[in-house]
Design a protein around this motif. Structure first.
Motif, short mmCIF file in Angstrom:
data_model
loop_
_atom_site.label_atom_id
_atom_site.label_comp_id
_atom_site.label_asym_id
_atom_site.label_seq_id
_atom_site.Cartn_x
_atom_site.Cartn_y
_atom_site.Cartn_z
N ASN A 74 -3.86 4.92 7.49
CA ASN A 74 -5.41 4.72 7.65
C ASN A 74 -5.67 3.25 8.08
O ASN A 74 -6.18 3.13 8.94
CB ASN A 74 -5.99 4.89 6.05
CG ASN A 74 -6.02 6.25 5.56
OD1 ASN A 74 -5.86 7.16 6.48
ND2 ASN A 74 -6.44 6.60 4.47
N GLY A 132 -8.65 2.61 2.42
CA GLY A 132 -8.02 1.45 3.17
C GLY A 132 -8.63 0.91 4.44
O GLY A 132 -8.41 0.06 4.98
N SER A 171 0.84 -1.29 0.01
CA SER A 171 -0.07 -0.06 -0.06
C SER A 171 0.90 1.28 0.03
O SER A 171 2.08 1.15 0.40
CB SER A 171 -1.00 0.01 1.32
OG SER A 171 -1.74 -1.13 0.97
N SER A 172 0.12 2.24 -0.05
CA SER A 172 0.88 3.54 -0.29
C SER A 172 1.06 4.25 1.11
O SER A 172 0.46 3.63 1.96
CB SER A 172 0.01 4.70 -1.24
OG SER A 172 -0.99 4.94 -0.56
N TYR A 173 1.77 5.03 1.22
CA TYR A 173 2.20 5.85 2.48
C TYR A 173 0.62 6.06 3.10
O TYR A 173 0.56 5.65 4.40
CB TYR A 173 3.06 6.82 2.57
CG TYR A 173 3.16 7.56 3.73
CD1 TYR A 173 4.27 7.07 4.85
CD2 TYR A 173 2.35 8.53 4.28
CE1 TYR A 173 4.33 7.75 5.97
CE2 TYR A 173 2.60 9.21 5.68
CZ TYR A 173 3.40 8.73 6.38
OH TYR A 173 3.78 9.37 7.64
N ASN A 174 0.03 6.74 2.55
CA ASN A 174 -1.13 7.31 3.26
C ASN A 174 -2.16 6.36 3.70
O ASN A 174 -2.81 6.20 4.68
CB ASN A 174 -2.03 8.26 2.34
CG ASN A 174 -1.49 9.42 2.45
OD1 ASN A 174 -0.41 9.96 2.94
ND2 ASN A 174 -1.89 10.45 1.61
N ARG A 175 -2.36 5.14 2.68
CA ARG A 175 -3.15 3.97 3.06
C ARG A 175 -2.80 2.97 4.16
O ARG A 175 -3.52 2.60 4.97
CB ARG A 175 -3.04 3.00 1.69
CG ARG A 175 -4.29 2.16 1.92
CD ARG A 175 -4.46 1.06 0.52
NE ARG A 175 -5.69 0.35 0.59
CZ ARG A 175 -5.67 -0.78 1.32
NH1 ARG A 175 -4.54 -1.25 1.95
NH2 ARG A 175 -6.65 -1.82 1.48
N TYR A 231 -5.82 9.91 6.24
CA TYR A 231 -5.43 10.64 5.04
C TYR A 231 -6.23 10.22 4.06
O TYR A 231 -6.85 9.38 3.98
CB TYR A 231 -3.85 10.16 5.14
CG TYR A 231 -3.02 10.62 6.12
CD1 TYR A 231 -2.12 11.43 5.79
CD2 TYR A 231 -2.78 9.59 7.20
CE1 TYR A 231 -1.01 11.85 7.06
CE2 TYR A 231 -1.90 10.10 8.36
CZ TYR A 231 -1.13 11.10 7.93
OH TYR A 231 -0.01 11.30 9.17
N THR A 232 -5.72 11.11 2.71
CA THR A 232 -6.71 10.66 1.51
C THR A 232 -5.66 9.37 0.86
O THR A 232 -4.61 9.43 0.81
CB THR A 232 -6.39 11.99 0.60
OG1 THR A 232 -5.34 12.28 0.40
CG2 THR A 232 -7.42 13.14 1.31
N ALA A 233 -6.61 8.70 0.60
CA ALA A 233 -6.00 7.36 -0.08
C ALA A 233 -6.92 6.58 -0.95
O ALA A 233 -8.21 6.95 -1.02
CB ALA A 233 -5.42 6.26 0.92
N GLU A 256 -9.74 9.08 -4.54
CA GLU A 256 -9.04 9.53 -3.57
C GLU A 256 -10.05 9.97 -2.63
O GLU A 256 -10.58 11.12 -2.69
CB GLU A 256 -7.96 10.63 -3.76
CG GLU A 256 -6.85 10.12 -4.77
CD GLU A 256 -5.89 9.23 -3.97
OE1 GLU A 256 -5.52 9.66 -2.78
OE2 GLU A 256 -5.12 8.31 -4.34
N SER A 305 -9.99 4.55 -2.89
CA SER A 305 -11.18 3.82 -2.39
C SER A 305 -12.03 3.69 -3.56
O SER A 305 -12.07 4.29 -4.64
CB SER A 305 -11.72 4.48 -1.08
OG SER A 305 -12.13 5.80 -1.58
#
Length: 494
Positions: free
Chosen positions: A238, A290, A231-235, A273-275, A285, A277
């Motif tokens: 979350n 997540g 996953s990305s940092y933001n996800r 955070y925004t991630a 976003e 979905s």
């Protein structure tokens, strides 16, 4: 004798007529100008000599001031104050004005006369009636309950270094609603329009579960792990944030947990955070992207603990971290995961997230047979290919194509619970049927005309320049020939 008797009767009649005429004159004189009689008040507001319109304006001003008065609820040493306006108290100003206008005008002639005479000697006060509905009184109590009483606390658990610690129960209070509502309504009805203090009824409340009840919570009922390493940092943040909000939940017998109610709201203030979905068949976003992996991981732990799932919905499209039909989506209040503790003892939910994995473990008192085990199987019922959608792209050269958005395959799948006893299958139950939509692959098709190659352009340009030069030379030769001919002609002429 008879003559004398007649004279007395006649005198009495005349006197009565004169008295009636006098009464009528007094009453008529007092009420002939269509205004409220003098010496009439509504509470402390003097409305004598006013028309009803004038009186209503005066009372409206009085009500605006009265609404600022403080209403104080008392429960032991605790108090909560708010304005009469916020309490929702209503004032019947129109009726008060109507009653004020009716003073000295209502009833028969004699009662009117008596009332008018009384008003000449003393004032008459009309009470401005106030009231509050039982529903409003109840709402006031509910809104201020936390500030008026000490809430009862059941014993609870924490888990530290792999060991449980029990937090003792605390006795508290509860509001006796029926009695308190009645008291509020009665006090408001008899209110003198000044600051009002109302004592509400409360009683002691004992905790339902004590430390002894939690000593039995020590067995693992179910556990499940999923990976979010890619996953990305933001996800990742979350997933970890959502997991932390569920970790440490103690659920008593019969209680239901809402995952959405536990982890929401999805805002930056709440640690999200925004991630990416899912929304309307697309990946967008959003804050909290997540969080569905959190609910999905917990869902699988709940299934293995054999708790009662009361609400669960799958994603609109497939997810990669669990098999088909093993997911549980969260989308506002429209999609939630809810489950009930159907055990006879409390359960404790432990959530851990870090290093790219999230794990939920549910603890309680194990009462199931040791030789009984359960497994879950995902079964694909049907498959729908993504298909393709082409869109024209004027920025792309004609004949070229580019995949703008990859499609997803659609599925209908089932999740089955399989029970084994001594290693042999004894029971197979369908848990759910889940449908996942297919989304088409979006391909951009170029419509921009091809440009000529630079070398071809250069050759064409050179050819054009050569042609132009030759034309210039021919023109010059022609010009020279013409000049020579003209010179010769001139010479001949001369």
């Amino acid at each position: 004798m008879k003559q004398r008797k007649k004279m007395i009767i006649a005198t009495v009649i005349v006197f009565f007529i004169v008295a009636l005429a006098g009464m009528f004159g007094v009453v008529h004189s007092a009420s002939s100008d269509d205004k409220i009689l003098k010496n009439v008040y509504i509470d402390t507001v003097y409305v004598g000599g006013m028309t009803t319109d004038e009186a209503e304006k005066a009372i409206d001003t009085y009500i605006e001031e009265t609404e600022k008065a403080q209403i104080t609820l008392k429960a032991g040493k605790k108090t909560k104050s708010f304005s009469a306006e916020k309490a929702g108290i209503t004032f019947d100003g129109k009726k008060a004005v109507k009653d004020a206008y009716g003073a000295g005008r209502e009833g028969n002639l004699i009662s009117k006369f008596i009332e008018v005479c009384k008003l000449k000697k003393s004032k008459e006060v009309i009470n401005l009636k106030t009231s509050i509905t039982e529903r409003q009184a109840k709402a006031i109590l509910e809104d201020n309950e936390k500030k008026l009483i000490v809430k009862t606390k059941n014993a609870s658990l924490t888990r530290k270094d792999g060991e449980f610690e029990i937090i003792d129960a605390e006795s508290g209070q509860e509001i006796v609603y029926d009695k308190s509502i009645s008291t509020i309504c009665d006090e408001v009805a008899g209110w003198n329009k000044k600051d009002l203090s109302i004592k509400i009824s409360v009683k002691e409340e004992k905790p339902e579960y004590t430390a002894d009840d939690l000593k039995e919570v020590k067995d693992v009922l179910g556990t499940y792990t999923t990976s979010y390493a890619s996953s990305s940092y933001n996800r990742k943040r979350n997933v970890e944030n959502g997991c932390s909000k569920i970790n440490g939940t103690t659920l008593y017998p019969g209680e239901t947990m809402s995952v959405y109610g536990t982890v929401a709201p999805f805002t930056s203030e709440n640690g999200y955070y925004t991630a990416p979905s899912y929304a309307s068949g697309k990946v967008v976003e959003t804050y909290g992207g997540g969080i569905c992996q959190v609910s999905t991981t917990l869902y699988n732990a709940v299934l293995r603990s054999e708790l009662k799932v009361t609400e669960r919905l799958n994603h609109s499209m497939t997810v990669h971290y669990v098999p088909l039909a093993a997911d549980a989506a969260i989308a506002g209040t429209s999609k939630d995961l809810k489950f009930k503790n159907n055990k006879k003892t409390p359960i404790y939910i432990e959530g851990k997230a870090g290093g790219g994995t999230i794990t939920f473990t549910i603890y309680g008192k194990e009462t199931r047979d040791e030789n009984r085990t359960i497994e879950f199987e995902s079964k694909t019922i049907s498959v729908k290919s993504p298909g393709k959608v082409e869109v024209k792209d004027s920025t792309l050269e004609e004949g070229k194509t580019v995949v703008k958005e990859s499609g997803t395959t659609g599925y209908v799948a089932e999740l089955w619970k399989v029970v084994y006893v001594d290693g042999k299958e004894k029971e197979r139950t369908k848990v759910n049927t889940s449908s996942y939509r297919s989304t088409p692959t979006t391909v951009a098709v170029g419509t921009k005309k091809k440009e000529e190659k630079k070398e071809e352009k250069k050759d064409k340009q050179n050819t054009t320049e050569t042609t132009t030069t030759e034309k210039s030379k021919n023109t010059e030769i022609k010009k020279n020939s013409t000049s020579t001919a003209e010179s010769t002609a001139e010479e001949k002429k001369e």
